[in-house]
Design an enzyme around this catalytic site. Structure first.
Site, PDB file in Angstrom:
ATOM      1  N   HIS A  44       0.943  -1.214   0.157  1.00 19.07           N
ATOM      2  CA  HIS A  44      -0.018  -0.021   0.075  1.00 19.07           C
ATOM      3  C   HIS A  44       0.937   1.255   0.058  1.00 19.07           C
ATOM      4  CE1 HIS A  44      -2.913   2.976   1.494  1.00 19.07           C
ATOM      5  NE2 HIS A  44      -3.658   2.106   1.112  1.00 19.07           N
ATOM      6  N   ARG A  46      -6.432  10.572  -0.231  1.00 16.04           N
ATOM      7  CA  ARG A  46      -6.328  11.102  -1.434  1.00 16.04           C
ATOM      8  C   ARG A  46      -7.830  11.138  -2.000  1.00 16.04           C
ATOM      9  NH1 ARG A  46      -3.153   6.291  -3.322  1.00 16.04           N
ATOM     10  NH2 ARG A  46      -3.249   5.641  -1.130  1.00 16.04           N
TER      11      ARG A  46
END
Lengths: 604, 247
Positions: A235, A255
């Site tokens: 990740h 994000r």
């Protein structure tokens, strides 16, 4: 040694989302269900999932459909996914979410009261049903309460050491309860593995201590095949500072809400490298990217929301080329949105409450004011037990697998949000088919000699003479350091051959591991048992990664940095040979039906 | 600040001694270490038999509740440096039977949670094809706070009433009942009210408020209990004052 024994029609190993969903379904089918968990009920790794569950409900954008979700999943997985699983997943996820909602799960809502959905990497439309950034916790709570409501038999803090099989049929398991250290045998007509991941094979990981690949290893030793073990998801955004929280996840939701990645020089480097397959769907300027995160349907997604494998590699490149942050990562900035939103601070706290507290409490950073330092962390394994796409049964009769410990749906890279939907869709299927199997097949008797041998093996670390052996933690941390360094985000042949030698050496050390104290709640002993699983899984990862001489998804080789179309034709299968050695082989992908191919073409 | 700190860790090993004893461990104390880092350091390098529960390291699984200098805390969210120069006393949660070292028995807690029917009660279920049950953001806000509970048991450990009367159903269970009662999709409030109005239910609470103070997720169980009592009292009065049809 006489064993206390329990018998069930269906035995589920693991009480995360997949295990609970499977247990509920099997119980609803009217068979007797036992559920075993390594820790306490409700504490499984699923609670740490933050972002949401992906399902094409089309509540926020009515252009979404199962077809788009299917195409997104295949593209994200670089087309080596089990297309049947990707199809079933995309088609069934919406009903699995609605069902969870009907059982009481809390979701954030649209103004007119429908389930709200958010943007996530690799998903074309806002698709993640969520509640703040604690969706996993809510999912577990709901399934736990539903399971308790149905009266499922739960055995907590119980570790399985061996999966028993007779003539290619699963017959049950042997393991011990942590509290007293006593061994027990569970017989069952069908066994479902739902043990989650194996992130603890690596030094930097978002996984909790339980994630030691138990299910992968148990299945392998019982004769089942593992699939595509080379595909590990790193990740892109884990915490990297302070060291004590290294690896803990920073949700992609940051994000999704407009957070941007910056290097040391303040440059938004994600615009510098946009893969061709995604160019048409990706914003080419900052303003368009921002509008996308704010729900503008005509805007394309910002490059921060490209797939995880790609973002992780871009971060690694910045760090390698000397443009990283002080502690060896990059900056993730959400505070900047205050320039765009009048109530920016409050907006951040409302949309990302757990992240706000996580950084405040664990790193003393106020994310509404300062950027976070982030870097890649071992998060998820796409590889796992090879199963039939419809039934989730492995190559061992009566042995099923679901969730992270099964393989297929994600191909070479998993999209965020597809894990929670995976475990709902395939947990249900595993439960349903395991119950049907249990009804149709008589139980096979347990091989008590094998159970006894497994228990003896597990107890061996107590027998070593004082001063003669090694602390299992020291071996585990040596393994984690080695896998991180040699079979990590960037791989090559020489490193991985060294890793294989290293694994042989570690195996010798494990033979000499010694633990002190008694069997009751002895964490040192538990680690010595986890180590066996970790070694098996690490070897499978390494051998598969050597076999795949190209770069694809989560698997990146600097000696073969490009995707190679010849490698798009097969999966890598790992199995135990008759001499006990681990063998890998290439298995051609089944041909995809024309209508699914057409969907992919239409969505390009 | 000194770069070392001493932890006095409670040890209970029933096969060896019937009493709890304390072991002292001197540890490094970087400013970013939480109590859990200290315990892991002990387990990995000093004494592999130290027993405690932990999992996520990020304050969401609720496994690592324990007493730090007498206060119920999550070990993963409690900085050691806040207790410098030490020593720091680490003990199992108060009000629970101890199994070993810092591990407590939580069967009673689990059964209390289920007693209040923590699921949606509904007369008629509609088919999935009809879509989700609608709930506006406003309706969600009514109970969202009470849904944040992570079952860490800190509130039970802090509750003086539960300490005196183990039959008291306790803060988290009442907050959980309130989470469902206030949910616009639920029809089970009356059933739960009956359970909570029993002797060991809400009336046990004398509103000390310790539960709300220690809650790491700001669930505010004390607020839930207060609200419940009020509601329960109103129902009770209504039963006398109003004709049956208006209740």
């Amino acid at each position: 040694m006489d064993f206390e024994t329990h018998d069930y029609d269906v035995l589920v190993i693991g009480a995360g989302g997949a295990g609970l969903r499977a247990a509920i379904e099997a119980s609803a089918a009217g068979v007797q269900v036992g559920l075993i968990c390594k820790s306490l009920l409700g504490k499984a790794h699923t609670v740490m999932a933050e972002g949401g569950v992906a399902a094409a409900l089309a509540n926020v954008d009515d252009r979404d459909s199962w077809k788009v979700h299917f195409a997104d999943t295949m593209r994200g997985g670089q087309y080596v996914n089990n297309w049947r699983m990707a199809e079933l997943h995309a088609k069934e996820a919406p009903d699995r979410v609605r069902e969870l909602e009907a059982w009481g799960a809390v979701f954030d809502r649209t103004a007119d009261g429908r389930i709200l959905q958010r943007n996530f990497g690799g998903h074309r439309y806002p698709r993640l049903a969520h509640v703040g950034d604690r969706t996993g916790l809510e999912l577990i709570r709901t399934l736990q309460d539903e399971g308790v409501h149905r009266g499922i038999d739960v055995h907590m803090e119980f570790t399985v050491v061996s999966l028993l099989a007779t003539d290619g049929r699963a017959s049950g398991v042997v393991g011990y309860e942590r509290e007293r250290g006593r061994f027990k045998v569970f017989g069952a007509s069908a066994v479902i593995l739902a043990t989650g991941g194996a992130g603890r094979a690596y030094k930097i990981t978002s996984n909790s201590w339980e994630g030691t690949g138990d299910g992968h290893s148990l299945a392998y030793h019982a004769g089942a095949e593992l699939l595509d073990m080379e595909f590990i998801q790193f990740h892109p955004t884990g915490m990297i500072w302070p060291p004590s929280v290294q690896g803990i996840l920073v949700t992609e939701g940051v994000r999704g809400e407009g957070g941007i990645l910056l290097n040391r020089d303040g440059r938004r480097f994600m615009f510098d490298d946009i893969p061709d397959a995604y160019r048409k769907q990706t914003a080419d300027n900052e303003d368009e990217g921002w509008r996308y995160t704010q729900g503008d349907k005509n805007a394309r997604r910002p490059p921060e929301l490209l797939t995880r494998d790609h973002v992780a590699r871009c971060i690694m490149r910045e760090v390698r080329d000397g443009r990283g942050s002080p502690h060896g990562g990059v900056f993730l900035d959400i505070a900047w949105i205050k320039k765009r939103l009048a109530n920016g601070e409050e907006h951040i706290r409302r949309k990302l409450p757990s992240m706000y507290h996580q950084f405040k409490e664990l790193a003393d950073i106020d994310i509404t004011k300062e950027p976070m330092e982030v870097g890649p962390t071992t998060h998820y394994i796409m590889g796992g037990v090879r199963v039939d796409g419809d039934t989730q049964m492995s190559s061992v009769q009566g042995l099923f697998a679901a969730g992270e410990c099964a393989a297929g749906i994600n191909g070479a890279n998993r999209l965020g949000g597809n894990s929670l939907s995976d475990l709902l869709v395939f947990g249900k299927r595993a439960g349903e088919h395991a119950a049907a199997f249990a009804r149709e097949h008589r139980r096979v008797s347990i091989d008590t000699a094998a159970a006894r041998a497994a228990a003896d093996r597990a107890l061996k670390p107590f027998e070593a003479g004082p001063g003669g052996g090694e602390n299992p933690y020291a071996i585990q941390s040596a393994l984690q350091e080695m896998m991180q360094a040699l079979v990590g985000i960037v791989r090559n042949e020489d490193d991985m051959q060294r890793a294989l030698q290293g694994l042989t050496a570690l195996r010798t050390r494990v033979e000499r591991a010694v633990v002190t104290g008694h069997r009751e709640y002895n964490p040192g002993w538990h680690t010595s048992i986890d180590l066996g699983h970790l070694l098996t899984v690490s070897e499978a990862i390494t051998r598969s990664a050597i076999e795949r001489k190209e770069s694809r998804g989560g698997h990146f080789r600097e000696d073969f940095p490009e995707k190679d179309p010849r490698f798009a034709m097969f999966n890598v299968v790992t199995a135990k040979a008759s001499d006990g050695s681990m063998q890998v082989r290439r298995v051609p992908l089944p041909a995809m039906p024309a209508e699914l191919k057409q969907i992919i073409e239409d969505q390009k | 600040m000194s770069d070392h700190i001493t932890l006095h860790v409670a040890r209970y090993r029933p096969e060896k001694a019937s009493e709890t004893t304390f072991d002292a461990f001197e540890l490094p104390c970087p400013k970013e270490w939480v109590v859990l880092d200290g315990l892991n350091h002990i387990k990995d390098r000093m004494d592999g038999t130290l027993s405690y529960r932990w999992s996520c390291r990020m304050g969401i699984c609720g496994s690592c509740g324990m007493l730090v200098n007498g206060e119920p805390k999550l070990a993963c969210a409690t900085f050691l440096s806040d207790y410098a120069p030490g020593p720091v006393r680490v003990e199992p949660l108060r009000n629970f039977p101890v199994i070993r070292d810092l591990v407590v028995e939580m069967g009673d807690f689990m059964s209390k949670l289920t007693r209040i029917k923590p699921w949606i009660v509904r007369q008629v279920e509609k088919p999935l094809s009809d879509g989700e049950y609608r709930q506006t953001p406003g309706e969600l806000d009514e109970y969202k706070q009470f849904s944040m509970c992570i079952n860490c048991m800190l509130c039970y450990s802090a509750c003086p009433i539960y300490g005196l009367d183990p039959h008291f159903i306790g803060p988290a269970a009442i907050a959980l009942a309130q989470r469902y009662n206030l949910d616009s999709r639920d029809e089970g409030a009356a059933e739960r009210m009956q359970i909570l109005s029993e002797h060991d239910g809400i009336w046990g609470c004398t509103f000390v408020g310790e539960c709300t103070k220690v809650c790491p997720k700001h669930v505010d169980p004390a607020g839930a209990i207060q609200r419940y009592k009020l509601q329960s009292a109103v129902e009770w009065v209504k039963a006398f004052v109003l004709p049956r049809a208006a209740q």
